[in-house]
Design a protein around this motif. Structure first.
Motif, PDB file in Angstrom:
ATOM      1  N   TYR A  41      -7.457 -15.397  -2.079  1.00  0.00           N
ATOM      2  CA  TYR A  41      -8.814 -15.400  -2.618  1.00  0.00           C
ATOM      3  C   TYR A  41      -8.745 -15.698  -4.115  1.00  0.00           C
ATOM      4  O   TYR A  41      -8.148 -14.939  -4.876  1.00  0.00           O
ATOM      5  N   GLU A  42      -9.341 -16.798  -4.504  1.00  0.00           N
ATOM      6  CA  GLU A  42      -9.340 -17.215  -5.902  1.00  0.00           C
ATOM      7  C   GLU A  42     -10.768 -17.548  -6.328  1.00  0.00           C
ATOM      8  O   GLU A  42     -11.316 -18.560  -5.881  1.00  0.00           O
ATOM      9  N   PRO A  43     -11.397 -16.701  -7.144  1.00  0.00           N
ATOM     10  CA  PRO A  43     -10.837 -15.471  -7.719  1.00  0.00           C
ATOM     11  C   PRO A  43     -10.807 -14.345  -6.690  1.00  0.00           C
ATOM     12  O   PRO A  43     -11.484 -14.428  -5.660  1.00  0.00           O
ATOM     13  N   PRO A  44     -10.029 -13.289  -6.965  1.00  0.00           N
ATOM     14  CA  PRO A  44      -9.987 -12.148  -6.046  1.00  0.00           C
ATOM     15  C   PRO A  44     -11.376 -11.554  -5.834  1.00  0.00           C
ATOM     16  O   PRO A  44     -12.221 -11.570  -6.731  1.00  0.00           O
ATOM     17  N   LEU A  45     -11.587 -11.020  -4.623  1.00  0.00           N
ATOM     18  CA  LEU A  45     -12.900 -10.496  -4.239  1.00  0.00           C
ATOM     19  C   LEU A  45     -12.951  -8.980  -4.454  1.00  0.00           C
ATOM     20  O   LEU A  45     -12.181  -8.239  -3.835  1.00  0.00           O
ATOM     21  N   ASP A  61     -12.024   6.290  -0.675  1.00  0.00           N
ATOM     22  CA  ASP A  61     -13.003   5.336  -1.180  1.00  0.00           C
ATOM     23  C   ASP A  61     -12.295   4.245  -1.976  1.00  0.00           C
ATOM     24  O   ASP A  61     -11.063   4.121  -1.932  1.00  0.00           O
ATOM     25  N   ARG A  62     -13.061   3.466  -2.694  1.00  0.00           N
ATOM     26  CA  ARG A  62     -12.517   2.320  -3.431  1.00  0.00           C
ATOM     27  C   ARG A  62     -11.439   2.733  -4.432  1.00  0.00           C
ATOM     28  O   ARG A  62     -10.489   1.994  -4.675  1.00  0.00           O
ATOM     29  N   SER A  63     -11.573   3.934  -4.982  1.00  0.00           N
ATOM     30  CA  SER A  63     -10.616   4.382  -5.997  1.00  0.00           C
ATOM     31  C   SER A  63      -9.212   4.576  -5.433  1.00  0.00           C
ATOM     32  O   SER A  63      -8.232   4.572  -6.184  1.00  0.00           O
ATOM     33  N   ARG A  64      -9.094   4.729  -4.113  1.00  0.00           N
ATOM     34  CA  ARG A  64      -7.782   4.952  -3.502  1.00  0.00           C
ATOM     35  C   ARG A  64      -6.903   3.695  -3.528  1.00  0.00           C
ATOM     36  O   ARG A  64      -5.715   3.763  -3.210  1.00  0.00           O
ATOM     37  N   PHE A  65      -7.490   2.567  -3.890  1.00  0.00           N
ATOM     38  CA  PHE A  65      -6.711   1.338  -3.999  1.00  0.00           C
ATOM     39  C   PHE A  65      -6.201   1.098  -5.422  1.00  0.00           C
ATOM     40  O   PHE A  65      -5.416   0.182  -5.648  1.00  0.00           O
ATOM     41  N   ALA A  66      -6.654   1.896  -6.369  1.00  0.00           N
ATOM     42  CA  ALA A  66      -6.302   1.674  -7.770  1.00  0.00           C
ATOM     43  C   ALA A  66      -4.830   1.988  -8.034  1.00  0.00           C
ATOM     44  O   ALA A  66      -4.293   2.988  -7.556  1.00  0.00           O
ATOM     45  N   GLY A  67      -4.188   1.109  -8.784  1.00  0.00           N
ATOM     46  CA  GLY A  67      -2.831   1.364  -9.247  1.00  0.00           C
ATOM     47  C   GLY A  67      -1.718   1.013  -8.292  1.00  0.00           C
ATOM     48  O   GLY A  67      -0.546   1.222  -8.612  1.00  0.00           O
ATOM     49  N   ARG A  68      -2.049   0.469  -7.127  1.00  0.00           N
ATOM     50  CA  ARG A  68      -1.006   0.091  -6.172  1.00  0.00           C
ATOM     51  C   ARG A  68      -1.520  -1.049  -5.290  1.00  0.00           C
ATOM     52  O   ARG A  68      -2.720  -1.251  -5.165  1.00  0.00           O
ATOM     53  N   TRP A  69      -0.587  -1.755  -4.707  1.00  0.00           N
ATOM     54  CA  TRP A  69      -0.942  -2.793  -3.745  1.00  0.00           C
ATOM     55  C   TRP A  69      -1.142  -2.142  -2.382  1.00  0.00           C
ATOM     56  O   TRP A  69      -0.495  -1.135  -2.068  1.00  0.00           O
ATOM     57  N   SER A  70      -2.012  -2.722  -1.574  1.00  0.00           N
ATOM     58  CA  SER A  70      -2.313  -2.129  -0.268  1.00  0.00           C
ATOM     59  C   SER A  70      -2.418  -3.205   0.805  1.00  0.00           C
ATOM     60  O   SER A  70      -3.119  -4.205   0.624  1.00  0.00           O
ATOM     61  N   PHE A 171      -5.072  -7.513   5.548  1.00  0.00           N
ATOM     62  CA  PHE A 171      -5.598  -7.828   4.224  1.00  0.00           C
ATOM     63  C   PHE A 171      -4.707  -7.227   3.137  1.00  0.00           C
ATOM     64  O   PHE A 171      -4.170  -6.129   3.303  1.00  0.00           O
ATOM     65  N   LEU A 172      -4.589  -7.958   2.042  1.00  0.00           N
ATOM     66  CA  LEU A 172      -3.836  -7.473   0.886  1.00  0.00           C
ATOM     67  C   LEU A 172      -4.808  -7.214  -0.256  1.00  0.00           C
ATOM     68  O   LEU A 172      -5.512  -8.122  -0.703  1.00  0.00           O
ATOM     69  N   VAL A 173      -4.830  -5.964  -0.704  1.00  0.00           N
ATOM     70  CA  VAL A 173      -5.697  -5.555  -1.807  1.00  0.00           C
ATOM     71  C   VAL A 173      -4.829  -5.265  -3.023  1.00  0.00           C
ATOM     72  O   VAL A 173      -3.797  -4.586  -2.916  1.00  0.00           O
ATOM     73  N   GLY A 174      -5.237  -5.777  -4.168  1.00  0.00           N
ATOM     74  CA  GLY A 174      -4.470  -5.583  -5.391  1.00  0.00           C
ATOM     75  C   GLY A 174      -4.712  -4.228  -6.022  1.00  0.00           C
ATOM     76  O   GLY A 174      -5.616  -3.484  -5.620  1.00  0.00           O
ATOM     77  N   PRO A 175      -3.922  -3.877  -7.034  1.00  0.00           N
ATOM     78  CA  PRO A 175      -4.075  -2.584  -7.711  1.00  0.00           C
ATOM     79  C   PRO A 175      -5.355  -2.467  -8.525  1.00  0.00           C
ATOM     80  O   PRO A 175      -5.641  -1.404  -9.070  1.00  0.00           O
ATOM     81  N   ASP A 176      -6.123  -3.551  -8.592  1.00  0.00           N
ATOM     82  CA  ASP A 176      -7.427  -3.526  -9.249  1.00  0.00           C
ATOM     83  C   ASP A 176      -8.557  -3.404  -8.232  1.00  0.00           C
ATOM     84  O   ASP A 176      -9.721  -3.634  -8.563  1.00  0.00           O
ATOM     85  N   ALA A 177      -8.211  -3.041  -6.982  1.00  0.00           N
ATOM     86  CA  ALA A 177      -9.186  -2.886  -5.894  1.00  0.00           C
ATOM     87  C   ALA A 177      -9.929  -4.183  -5.611  1.00  0.00           C
ATOM     88  O   ALA A 177     -11.114  -4.181  -5.288  1.00  0.00           O
ATOM     89  N   ARG A 178      -9.211  -5.287  -5.715  1.00  0.00           N
ATOM     90  CA  ARG A 178      -9.772  -6.594  -5.377  1.00  0.00           C
ATOM     91  C   ARG A 178      -8.955  -7.212  -4.248  1.00  0.00           C
ATOM     92  O   ARG A 178      -7.727  -7.112  -4.238  1.00  0.00           O
ATOM     93  N   LEU A 179      -9.660  -7.846  -3.326  1.00  0.00           N
ATOM     94  CA  LEU A 179      -8.995  -8.495  -2.207  1.00  0.00           C
ATOM     95  C   LEU A 179      -8.269  -9.732  -2.701  1.00  0.00           C
ATOM     96  O   LEU A 179      -8.873 -10.627  -3.288  1.00  0.00           O
ATOM     97  N   ALA A 197       5.332 -11.416  -2.672  1.00  0.00           N
ATOM     98  CA  ALA A 197       6.054 -11.622  -3.930  1.00  0.00           C
ATOM     99  C   ALA A 197       5.371 -12.689  -4.781  1.00  0.00           C
ATOM    100  O   ALA A 197       5.254 -12.541  -6.002  1.00  0.00           O
ATOM    101  N   ARG A 198       4.902 -13.762  -4.133  1.00  0.00           N
ATOM    102  CA  ARG A 198       4.205 -14.816  -4.873  1.00  0.00           C
ATOM    103  C   ARG A 198       2.895 -14.304  -5.448  1.00  0.00           C
ATOM    104  O   ARG A 198       2.564 -14.545  -6.615  1.00  0.00           O
ATOM    105  N   LEU A 199       2.134 -13.591  -4.634  1.00  0.00           N
ATOM    106  CA  LEU A 199       0.835 -13.096  -5.080  1.00  0.00           C
ATOM    107  C   LEU A 199       0.987 -12.036  -6.165  1.00  0.00           C
ATOM    108  O   LEU A 199       0.205 -11.987  -7.114  1.00  0.00           O
ATOM    109  N   LYS A 200       1.989 -11.195  -6.023  1.00  0.00           N
ATOM    110  CA  LYS A 200       2.219 -10.146  -7.014  1.00  0.00           C
ATOM    111  C   LYS A 200       2.610 -10.736  -8.363  1.00  0.00           C
ATOM    112  O   LYS A 200       2.248 -10.211  -9.419  1.00  0.00           O
TER     113      LYS A 200
END
Length: 202
Positions: A41-45, A61-70, A171-179, A197-200
């Protein structure tokens, strides 16, 4: 206009058209996903706001995705085939990336009628004590699945049993809670790890 200039004009137009075509192809290519193994997703959603309950009875909730990849999968514990395969894939991915990687693996149940927190907990712990299960009212699940384009539907009930049709995507969610990306079936552990690895590193 003199006819003797027409061949020259056509030549200029042809060269311009070819040049424009190359430019468009380069522009599209620069924005294409880095791999055919996933869609980036460019830009991330940004994920929407939602309120679920995890298998420990805590707010998810959404905050549980903060700070780590999921890595997130939508399924249910009574699923006979796709869900156990996805959870096994999570196991393999966890081993490949390492237990200390800043990654969480989440099963969001789309069958809250049967998947109580206790039942979800027993299910995800069967695959790994680090895995997370979460669910909630259908209205809250829909707040998350809707923007992601995840479809699920309960099938007909027979003798008190039923199945739920659902997506097989991960789905891969980033540490900023964006898809960041979606990996569609059939998934491959090595390709998912390479894509991660590429996305990270992007």
């Amino acid at each position: 206009m003199s006819k003797r200039f027409l061949p020259f004009i056509w030549l200029l137009l042809t060269v311009a058209a070819i040049g424009a075509g190359v430019g468009v192809n380069q522009w599209l290519g620069a924005r294409a996903p880095a791999s055919r193994d996933y869609h980036a997703y460019e830009p991330p959603l940004p994920l929407p706001e939602f309120m679920l309950t995890d298998h420990a009875g805590q707010l998810f909730d959404r905050s549980r995705f903060a700070g780590r990849w999921s890595f997130v999968f939508f399924g249910y514990t009574h699923c006979p085939d796709v869900c156990p395969a996805a959870m096994t894939l999570f196991q393999q991915l966890q081993r490949k990336l390492g237990p200390d990687a800043p990654v969480q693996y989440v099963l969001v149940s789309v069958d809250p009628e049967r998947d109580t927190p206790a039942h979800l907990g027993a299910y995800v712990r069967h695959f790994s004590p680090a895995f997370v299960g979460a669910t909630g009212p259908h209205a809250e699940i829909a707040r998350l699945t809707g923007p992601l384009g995840v479809h699920y539907a309960r099938g007909p009930e027979r003798d008190g049993l039923y199945e739920v049709e659902h997506s097989s995507a991960i789905f891969l969610v980033g540490p900023d809670a964006r898809l960041r990306a979606v990996f569609t079936a059939p998934q491959d552990v090595a390709k998912m790890a390479a894509g991660f690895a590429r996305l990270k590193g992007a």
